[in-house]
Design an enzyme around this catalytic site. Structure first.
Site, PDB file in Angstrom:
ATOM      1  N   ASP A 137      -3.190   2.571  -6.064  1.00 49.09           N
ATOM      2  CA  ASP A 137      -2.094   2.706  -5.100  1.00 49.09           C
ATOM      3  C   ASP A 137      -1.847   1.450  -4.279  1.00 49.09           C
ATOM      4  O   ASP A 137      -1.163   1.513  -3.263  1.00 49.09           O
ATOM      5  CB  ASP A 137      -2.355   3.880  -4.161  1.00 49.09           C
ATOM      6  CG  ASP A 137      -3.521   3.631  -3.220  1.00 49.09           C
ATOM      7  OD1 ASP A 137      -4.379   2.784  -3.550  1.00 49.09           O
ATOM      8  OD2 ASP A 137      -3.581   4.277  -2.171  1.00 49.09           O
ATOM      9  N   GLU A 138      -2.410   0.311  -4.680  1.00 49.73           N
ATOM     10  CA  GLU A 138      -2.141  -0.898  -3.900  1.00 49.73           C
ATOM     11  C   GLU A 138      -2.192  -2.154  -4.765  1.00 49.73           C
ATOM     12  O   GLU A 138      -2.865  -2.191  -5.795  1.00 49.73           O
ATOM     13  CB  GLU A 138      -3.102  -1.007  -2.719  1.00 49.73           C
ATOM     14  CG  GLU A 138      -4.551  -1.132  -3.100  1.00 49.73           C
ATOM     15  CD  GLU A 138      -5.435  -1.292  -1.872  1.00 49.73           C
ATOM     16  OE1 GLU A 138      -5.828  -2.414  -1.561  1.00 49.73           O
ATOM     17  OE2 GLU A 138      -5.703  -0.266  -1.229  1.00 49.73           O
ATOM     18  N   ASP A 192       0.849  -1.180   0.000  1.00 49.77           N
ATOM     19  CA  ASP A 192       0.000   0.000   0.000  1.00 49.77           C
ATOM     20  C   ASP A 192       0.893   1.241   0.000  1.00 49.77           C
ATOM     21  O   ASP A 192       1.712   1.419   0.893  1.00 49.77           O
ATOM     22  CB  ASP A 192      -0.867  -0.027   1.266  1.00 49.77           C
ATOM     23  CG  ASP A 192      -2.074   0.867   1.147  1.00 49.77           C
ATOM     24  OD1 ASP A 192      -3.173   0.353   0.924  1.00 49.77           O
ATOM     25  OD2 ASP A 192      -1.891   2.089   1.286  1.00 49.77           O
TER      26      ASP A 192
END
Length: 385
Positions: free
Chosen positions: A127-128, A12
């Site tokens: 974003d992960e 993350d």
DNA sequence: TCTGGGGTCCTAGGACCC
DNA sequence: TCTGGGGTCCTAGGACCC
């Protein structure tokens, strides 16, 4: 692959949108910064060469915070919060508009960097990612360090990594030591590290379920793990009850999916002010057409065509309705989409002002090569009838 | 000063077919 | 004259996630 001894990482990025903007404006490092609002409020270059940044207190209008730096979070600001509410909590926080093109660029950079260390990657957001490390020989801590280093070198950004026997635990784990952390847990750590946490930490238990659980006296994962199946089934569906108990014991067999086809493509817009369905009809009509065109462009750019066209309306009181209409053939033609969407619109009673309008195309198929022209031609057909 | 935009998945009822 | 039952598609809504 051995299902018993899987080793899954969840990575993350730390305050991703805000961190990407700090790369561009390093003078903001250490200050409370939030990303959100509408696309005005871009920092302006002043005559002395410095930049003028807008503060939250300067903002008036609709919108939510998408990311807050840790300094801004200290004031109680978090993503999903209305910008106006955030302005009350942190009036001096710097407000920056979202630049999704830039975010996507950095997203590609960090994912490519990870792929040089470990190839089995599932995209779960900008974003992960999840990474299946099961087949790699190195130790978990070594791998986590290598991945973080690769991401830092490629982007200048930090991330947090959790490594666990499955996706459920890895996801919880990546949040245990944020920002810039590494957490590694095994099934034997569940009682100590997982059970004390709130049920909200479980991916899939949202505000509604958490509230209902709280009303039953269950707020921690430990309490959930101790609940009787019959008790849960008296308040939740059978399948959801079974799932709740499984996750509370850290059980999750979902594979890391390295590829998936998109199911739908949509565009929606929230108006600056609520629009009256009759009085503001010209504005609405223009927005409606623009949404259809954007969806069609997205479909064509991604080389998909869809058979089900849907609309979404949100009224001034936040009531949301959807309608959809399935065509006989797939299409990615803006006029065909607009016509089908108009059919949907006819089935909604327009008595309140509109806050949001959206257009969606689903039941997608990839348009590879030969089929393309046929799909396009057939898709346009309903227009001429 | 309420509540963005882009998604996924699930449920549930009715139509329709065998 | 009392209405099975499984499968699939379509539609609408809702929870949830980032």
């Amino acid at each position: 692959m051995n299902a018993i001894s899987r080793r899954i990482a969840h990575l993350d990025m730390d305050a991703f949108y805000a961190s990407v903007e700090l790369l561009r404006y390093p003078e903001l490092t250490g200050l409370p910064v939030v990303i959100g609002g509408r696309s005005k409020h871009k920092p302006a270059l002043q005559t002395d060469g410095s930049r003028h940044f807008y503060k939250l207190r300067d903002y008036a209008g609709r919108g939510v915070i998408t990311t807050a730096t840790y300094e801004a979070r200290a004031s109680g600001v978090h993503s999903g919060m209305g910008v106006m509410k955030a302005a009350q909590l942190a009036p001096d926080a710097i407000l920056l508009p979202a630049d999704f093109e830039r975010f996507r660029h950095y997203s590609r950079l960090f994912k490519a960097a990870v792929a040089r260390v470990a190839t089995e990657i599932e995209n779960t957001g900008i974003d992960e990612i999840y990474i299946d490390l099961s087949e790699l020989p190195e130790g978990s801590l070594m791998l986590a360090k290598k991945i973080k280093q690769a991401v830092l070198e490629a982007t200048g950004l930090t991330c947090s990594i959790g490594i666990a026997p499955n996706k459920l635990l890895a996801k919880i784990c990546s949040d245990l030591d944020k920002p810039d952390g590494i957490s590694i847990i095994g099934m034997s750590d569940i009682a100590d590290r997982i059970w004390p946490l709130s049920v909200r930490k479980i991916n899939g238990i949202g505000p509604k379920a958490a509230k209902k659980l709280a009303s039953l006296g269950i707020t921690t994962i430990a309490a959930l793990a101790q609940a009787e199946p019959e008790f849960l089934q008296a308040h939740f569906s059978r399948s959801y009850s079974i799932w709740l108990l499984e996750v509370s014991h850290g059980i999750d067999n979902r594979p890391v999916k390295t590829y998936s086809e998109p199911k739908s493509i949509s565009r929606e817009t929230t108006f600056e002010q609520d629009l009256h369905p009759r009085h503001d009809r010209p504005v609405l009509s223009k927005a409606f057409t623009a949404l259809c065109i954007r969806v069609a462009e997205d479909l064509q750019r991604k080389a998909y065509a869809g058979r089900t066209v849907g609309i979404k309306l949100r009224f001034e009181d936040f009531q949301t309705v959807t309608r959809d209409f399935t065509l006989s053939t797939h299409t990615n033609d803006p006029a065909a989409i607009r016509q089908a969407a108009t059919e949907c619109l006819r089935r909604v009673a327009l008595e309140k002002k509109l806050r949001l309008l959206g257009v969606r195309v689903s039941t997608l198929v990839p348009i590879d090569s030969v089929q393309t022209t046929e799909i396009l031609r057939q898709g346009v057909l309903p227009l001429s009838t």
